[in-house]
Design a protein around this motif. Structure first.
Motif, PDB file in Angstrom:
ATOM      1  N   GLU A   1       4.866  -7.368  11.769  1.00  0.00           N
ATOM      2  CA  GLU A   1       3.602  -6.959  11.166  1.00  0.00           C
ATOM      3  C   GLU A   1       3.661  -7.169   9.658  1.00  0.00           C
ATOM      4  OE1 GLU A   1       0.600  -3.192  11.475  1.00  0.00           O
ATOM      5  OE2 GLU A   1       2.715  -2.726  11.257  1.00  0.00           O
ATOM      6  N   VAL A   2       2.521  -7.591   9.102  1.00  0.00           N
ATOM      7  CA  VAL A   2       2.351  -7.718   7.659  1.00  0.00           C
ATOM      8  C   VAL A   2       0.978  -7.142   7.355  1.00  0.00           C
ATOM      9  CG1 VAL A   2       2.208  -9.287   5.690  1.00  0.00           C
ATOM     10  CG2 VAL A   2       3.681  -9.863   7.637  1.00  0.00           C
ATOM     11  N   LYS A   3       0.915  -6.185   6.409  1.00  0.00           N
ATOM     12  CA  LYS A   3      -0.382  -5.587   6.101  1.00  0.00           C
ATOM     13  C   LYS A   3      -0.444  -5.136   4.646  1.00  0.00           C
ATOM     14  CE  LYS A   3       0.976  -0.999   7.706  1.00  0.00           C
ATOM     15  NZ  LYS A   3       0.713   0.084   8.634  1.00  0.00           N
ATOM     16  N   ALA A   4      -1.663  -5.123   4.110  1.00  0.00           N
ATOM     17  CA  ALA A   4      -1.916  -4.580   2.780  1.00  0.00           C
ATOM     18  C   ALA A   4      -2.009  -3.063   2.908  1.00  0.00           C
ATOM     19  CB  ALA A   4      -3.214  -5.156   2.215  1.00  0.00           C
ATOM     20  N   VAL A   5      -1.390  -2.355   1.949  1.00  0.00           N
ATOM     21  CA  VAL A   5      -1.352  -0.900   1.985  1.00  0.00           C
ATOM     22  C   VAL A   5      -1.980  -0.363   0.694  1.00  0.00           C
ATOM     23  CG1 VAL A   5       0.170   1.115   2.113  1.00  0.00           C
ATOM     24  CG2 VAL A   5       0.765  -0.977   3.357  1.00  0.00           C
ATOM     25  N   PRO A   6      -2.946   0.565   0.824  1.00  0.00           N
ATOM     26  CA  PRO A   6      -3.604   1.100  -0.377  1.00  0.00           C
ATOM     27  C   PRO A   6      -2.676   1.979  -1.203  1.00  0.00           C
ATOM     28  CG  PRO A   6      -4.407   2.226   1.579  1.00  0.00           C
ATOM     29  CD  PRO A   6      -3.485   1.133   2.059  1.00  0.00           C
ATOM     30  N   PRO A   7      -3.066   2.225  -2.459  1.00  0.00           N
ATOM     31  CA  PRO A   7      -2.259   3.091  -3.317  1.00  0.00           C
ATOM     32  C   PRO A   7      -2.058   4.469  -2.690  1.00  0.00           C
ATOM     33  CG  PRO A   7      -4.028   2.057  -4.570  1.00  0.00           C
ATOM     34  CD  PRO A   7      -4.281   1.754  -3.126  1.00  0.00           C
ATOM     35  N   ASP A   8      -0.906   5.051  -2.986  1.00  0.00           N
ATOM     36  CA  ASP A   8      -0.590   6.397  -2.531  1.00  0.00           C
ATOM     37  C   ASP A   8       0.211   7.080  -3.634  1.00  0.00           C
ATOM     38  OD1 ASP A   8       0.114   8.729  -1.258  1.00  0.00           O
ATOM     39  OD2 ASP A   8       1.000   7.763   0.497  1.00  0.00           O
ATOM     40  N   PRO A   9      -0.500   7.605  -4.673  1.00  0.00           N
ATOM     41  CA  PRO A   9       0.197   8.223  -5.806  1.00  0.00           C
ATOM     42  C   PRO A   9       1.159   9.340  -5.397  1.00  0.00           C
ATOM     43  CG  PRO A   9      -2.122   7.923  -6.315  1.00  0.00           C
ATOM     44  CD  PRO A   9      -1.946   7.602  -4.858  1.00  0.00           C
ATOM     45  N   ALA A  10       0.869  10.061  -4.328  1.00  0.00           N
ATOM     46  CA  ALA A  10       1.754  11.141  -3.884  1.00  0.00           C
ATOM     47  C   ALA A  10       3.104  10.588  -3.438  1.00  0.00           C
ATOM     48  CB  ALA A  10       1.101  11.921  -2.741  1.00  0.00           C
ATOM     49  N   ARG A  11       3.115   9.332  -3.004  1.00  0.00           N
ATOM     50  CA  ARG A  11       4.338   8.659  -2.553  1.00  0.00           C
ATOM     51  C   ARG A  11       4.979   7.864  -3.687  1.00  0.00           C
ATOM     52  NH1 ARG A  11       5.540   3.733   0.021  1.00  0.00           N
ATOM     53  NH2 ARG A  11       3.429   2.965  -0.088  1.00  0.00           N
ATOM     54  N   GLY A  12       4.342   7.899  -4.866  1.00  0.00           N
ATOM     55  CA  GLY A  12       4.871   7.151  -6.001  1.00  0.00           C
ATOM     56  C   GLY A  12       4.428   5.710  -6.030  1.00  0.00           C
TER      57      GLY A  12
END
Length: 100
Positions: free
Chosen positions: A3-14
């Motif tokens: 799998e290859v996918k774009a992942v949105p920002p997640d500031p809580a995860r850094g």
């Protein structure tokens, strides 16, 4: 790759910017771990070979980046500065990797 996918920002995860997440097949993960271990060792020793790039069909799709530690477990994340790793940039990177 599974799998290859774009992942949105997640500031809580850094993760302040978009990223590309890759899941390797169980057959590919050990070889990738060994390759990234060699690159991380070279980076730590300030020797050539501490960077890796992504090629698909002989075409460069991801610029050489520092590898600071071995990537084990088959989960890979490509990220960078939030100003550059936008939704459009990461979706284009996914497209260049997968053709989709």
């Amino acid at each position: 790759m599974e799998e290859v996918k774009a992942v949105p920002p997640d500031p809580a995860r850094g993760s302040p910017g978009w990223s590309v997440a890759l899941t390797l097949t169980s057959a590919d993960a050990p070889g990738f771990a060994a390759l990234t271990r060699k690159a991380a060792d070279a980076f730590a020793a300030q020797a050539p070979g501490g960077r890796m790039a992504m090629l698909v069909g002989g075409t460069l799709v991801s610029e050489p980046a520092q590898v600071m530690q071995a990537i084990t477990g088959g989960q890979v994340e490509i990220n960078g500065p939030a100003g550059r790793f936008t939704r459009a940039y990461t979706e284009d990177l996914v497209h260049r990797m997968t053709g989709k």
